[in-house]
Structure formats: C-alpha cells, structure tokens
Design an enzyme around this catalytic site. Sequence first.
Site, PDB file in Angstrom:
ATOM      1  N   GLY A   1     -10.828  -1.076   5.019  1.00  0.00           N
ATOM      2  CA  GLY A   1      -9.905   0.052   5.093  1.00  0.00           C
ATOM      3  C   GLY A   1      -9.703   0.623   3.715  1.00  0.00           C
ATOM      4  N   THR A   2      -8.729   1.517   3.591  1.00  0.00           N
ATOM      5  CA  THR A   2      -8.395   2.086   2.288  1.00  0.00           C
ATOM      6  C   THR A   2      -7.549   1.085   1.514  1.00  0.00           C
ATOM      7  OG1 THR A   2      -6.395   3.015   3.212  1.00  0.00           O
ATOM      8  CG2 THR A   2      -8.326   4.450   3.163  1.00  0.00           C
ATOM      9  N   MET A   3      -7.226   1.422   0.274  1.00  0.00           N
ATOM     10  CA  MET A   3      -6.212   0.663  -0.447  1.00  0.00           C
ATOM     11  C   MET A   3      -4.915   0.795   0.350  1.00  0.00           C
ATOM     12  SD  MET A   3      -6.860   1.808  -4.383  1.00  0.00           S
ATOM     13  CE  MET A   3      -6.077   0.369  -5.087  1.00  0.00           C
TER      14      MET A   3
ATOM     15  N   CYS B   1      -3.798  -0.596   2.982  1.00  0.00           N
ATOM     16  CA  CYS B   1      -3.821  -0.598   4.441  1.00  0.00           C
ATOM     17  C   CYS B   1      -3.469  -1.981   4.999  1.00  0.00           C
ATOM     18  CB  CYS B   1      -5.173  -0.130   4.971  1.00  0.00           C
ATOM     19  SG  CYS B   1      -6.470  -1.344   4.781  1.00  0.00           S
ATOM     20  N   GLY B   2      -3.061  -2.903   4.134  1.00  0.00           N
ATOM     21  CA  GLY B   2      -2.599  -4.205   4.614  1.00  0.00           C
ATOM     22  C   GLY B   2      -3.671  -5.275   4.709  1.00  0.00           C
TER      23      GLY B   2
ATOM     24  N   ASP C   1     -11.275 -12.244  -0.336  1.00  0.00           N
ATOM     25  CA  ASP C   1     -10.482 -11.024  -0.502  1.00  0.00           C
ATOM     26  C   ASP C   1     -11.064 -10.198  -1.647  1.00  0.00           C
ATOM     27  OD1 ASP C   1      -8.377  -9.381   0.355  1.00  0.00           O
ATOM     28  OD2 ASP C   1      -7.054 -10.078  -1.244  1.00  0.00           O
ATOM     29  N   GLU C   2     -10.728  -8.933  -1.690  1.00  0.00           N
ATOM     30  CA  GLU C   2     -11.278  -8.004  -2.686  1.00  0.00           C
ATOM     31  C   GLU C   2     -12.810  -8.069  -2.666  1.00  0.00           C
ATOM     32  OE1 GLU C   2      -9.139  -6.023  -3.904  1.00  0.00           O
ATOM     33  OE2 GLU C   2      -7.239  -7.102  -3.970  1.00  0.00           O
ATOM     34  N   ALA C   3     -13.361  -8.136  -1.461  1.00  0.00           N
ATOM     35  CA  ALA C   3     -14.802  -8.348  -1.297  1.00  0.00           C
ATOM     36  C   ALA C   3     -15.633  -7.177  -1.814  1.00  0.00           C
ATOM     37  CB  ALA C   3     -15.122  -8.610   0.174  1.00  0.00           C
TER      38      ALA C   3
ATOM     39  N   TYR D   1      -3.893   4.669  -8.323  1.00  0.00           N
ATOM     40  CA  TYR D   1      -4.669   4.993  -7.140  1.00  0.00           C
ATOM     41  C   TYR D   1      -3.744   5.551  -6.077  1.00  0.00           C
ATOM     42  CZ  TYR D   1      -8.591   2.633  -9.254  1.00  0.00           C
ATOM     43  OH  TYR D   1      -9.604   2.303 -10.102  1.00  0.00           O
TER      44      TYR D   1
END
Length: 216
Positions: free
Chosen positions: A9-11, A13-14, A86-88, A184
């Site tokens: 998803g976007t930044m 977005c959970g 995470d942060e893939a 951002y």
Amino acid sequence: MPELVFFCGTMDCGKSTLALQIEHNRSARGLQGMIFSRDDRAGEGKLSSRLGLVTDAVEVGDGQDLYGYLVDHLSQGGRADYVIADEAQFLAPEQIDQLARVVDDLSLDVYAFGITTDFRSKLFPGSQRLVELADRVEVLQVEALCWCGARATHNARTIGGVMVVEGAQVVVGDVTHSADEVGYEVLCRRHHRRRMTAATSHAAALSPDVLPVTSA
Ligand SMILES: [Zn+2]
C-alpha cells in the site's frame, strides 16, 4: 501450504500495524516469528507502527542472505515458525528471492510488508520482485486519504510541504511537514500528477495569484 504474501500500500496505510497484529496473534498461540526490518522510523532493529506499538526485529544489512540467516538460526537450535519482513521495499531483489526460498525449502509462511511505489510513482526494486514472486498480493484495506478526501494511492516526497520529483529513491523521512526537512505525503493520483500537496493547495486557496506547480 506455506505462502509468500506481500501486503502492500502507500505510506501511512497501516502496514506496520498489521505486521504487529499478525505477530501478536501468532505469539498468543505460542508461535515464534523471525522479524526482519530495515530503516524503521523507530531505529535499527525495530518494527514500529505510527500508532505507538513497537517490537524488536533483526535489522537487515546490505547483501545479507536472509535464507542463510534462517538456516543458521534453526541449525543453532533457534526457532522460527513464520517470518515477517517489514519495510520490504528496502530489500534487494535477491533478498526477496531468498524469502521465497524460505517458503519453499523451509516450509515457513513469509509475510512481507512494503510500499509499492516510490515518490516518482516507480516500483521499488524489492517491491517489484515481491509482485513477481508472491503467492498472494494483498492491497491493504485501511486506506489512506489524500487531503482532498479521495483514496490516496501515491507517495509524494516534500520539502517544506512542496512536492519534489528529483532525488535518490531512498531518503529517510516521515509523514511530517517541518520547514526544510524531507517529508512524505500520500496523495490521490490526480494531485500527485498536479504536484498539489495539502500545503500548496492551502497556499493556492489563500492567494489566487500563487498557482500551484502543475505537471508538464
Ligand atoms: Zn487528491
């Protein structure tokens, strides 16, 4: 069957919140996860969400072999029932291939969480590889909103609230608007194309002769 799942998803977005929820639900059932992260906003070796939750993670380095790391961990008596990355978007394509091998050869579920596209609306290499390899791609349903109220589908990089389209693909920043700092903001495609952030739309509304920068 174990799966490689890409939650994207976007930044804002959970994603990290869902990663922590998955971790919580599985550890409540006595399962133990291997958690990888990279450049989390809370610092090295952390997986955090904007809602304030945080857990420890293995900070992934450049060129680190994630499959090899898990094999070593398991052969030394360590436990891993599933994997969270995470942060893939910050992982190298080879590291995504290694995660796919973890699914196939170690029979572990791998849940990867990442932003799909960068501030120029181009795929991150790690995210591209995930789209290519994942058994499932899940677009997160906790939808972020553009300042106009539409669904935010694009990430904008801002300096002092003004959208920029030049620069390195990875610059650490957060969803903030401090004076000269890189920030951002999530926007709908229409306002990403017009380079219209909350700050510039506000300025335009206040003084009609100052028009926001429009795309060519
Ligand atoms: Zn919009």
